[in-house]
Design a protein around this motif. Structure first.
Motif: not given
Length: 252
Positions: A150-153, A202-206
């Motif tokens: 998610g972080t990378a995305l 996770r990418p939303l949070g990132a």
């Protein structure tokens, strides 16, 4: 209902609206907290990853050894997965030089592999079957891969694809709304929808985390990473205080 008639419980929480609110806050905290250690405190990506990896492994051990569901232990472990996911993804993307696309592809393969091995070994990847130490190891390993992906995305969407933090947040929020619609109006596997939503938060949070602490000229609000992390931690604590979390019932 007698003691023998009571449903068996897992050590993971019941999936409710509050669960998703806390999950998004925790993933955002993972971004701001991870960056606070690696950038603001200048530990660097490798040292930050090692610090959070040790914390993650220790909390997983505590979670597995616990006899019942404990909200504080569970959510502390979730937060640990988001912080180690942030620093590990940044280390792979930037220090190893494989880029966001390469990092996202590698992590997606690892995540799918983890789900496949879990399903082959246990027969199900439903969170309602997380009732043994072995299942918990699969559960937390899969979550760690999903948080790192998610972080990378999120970074790939916001930076490489040029959508910016608000644009990236809109994309992932829109995808989550589609999953809500699928849950409400279709018979698509609830287990599949759960993991899809879990991954997308996770990418939303990132991107939301980056929006909070990145400079104004980069499209952020330029908040202190430490202050933003403290506010998010306070929000999670308030949710846990105001809303009782119950363990999910088992399903075999």
């Amino acid at each position: 209902m007698t003691e023998t008639e009571k449903p068996a419980l897992t050590k993971v929480p019941e999936i409710t609206l509050v669960f998703w609110i806390i999950k998004i806050a925790a993933t955002t905290l993972g971004e701001t907290g991870g960056d606070a250690v690696t950038m603001t405190l200048n530990f660097g990506y490798l040292a930050g990853t090692l610090i959070f990896a040790v914390l993650f492994l220790a909390l997983v051990l505590v979670q597995i050894r616990a006899k019942a569901f404990h909200p504080l232990i569970y959510w502390a472990t979730i937060i640990a997965t988001t912080t180690v996911g942030t620093t590990l993804a940044d280390f792979a993307d930037r220090s190893l030089g494989i880029g966001y696309a390469g990092g996202s592809s590698l992590l997606l393969a690892l995540l799918l592999g983890s789900l496949l091995v879990w399903h082959r070994a246990m027969g199900s990847i439903s969170v309602r079957t997380v009732v043994s130490a072995r299942a918990e190891l699969f559960y937390w390993g899969t979550i760690m891969f999903s948080q790192t992906l998610g972080t990378a995305l999120g970074d790939w969407t916001a930076d490489t694809m040029g959508l910016g933090y608000t644009g990236g947040a809109a994309v992932f929020a829109g995808a989550l709304l589609l999953l809500v619609a699928a849950y409400r109006f279709t018979t698509v596997s609830r287990t599949l929808l759960f993991w899809a939503a879990f991954i997308l938060t996770r990418p939303l949070g990132a991107v939301v985390g980056d929006f909070l602490d990145k400079p104004v000229d980069s499209g952020g609000l330029a908040l202190s990473r430490i202050a933003a992390s403290a506010m998010l931690l306070g929000l999670i604590g308030l949710c846990l205080l105001l809303f009782r979390q119950r363990a999910a019932e088992t399903s075999h």
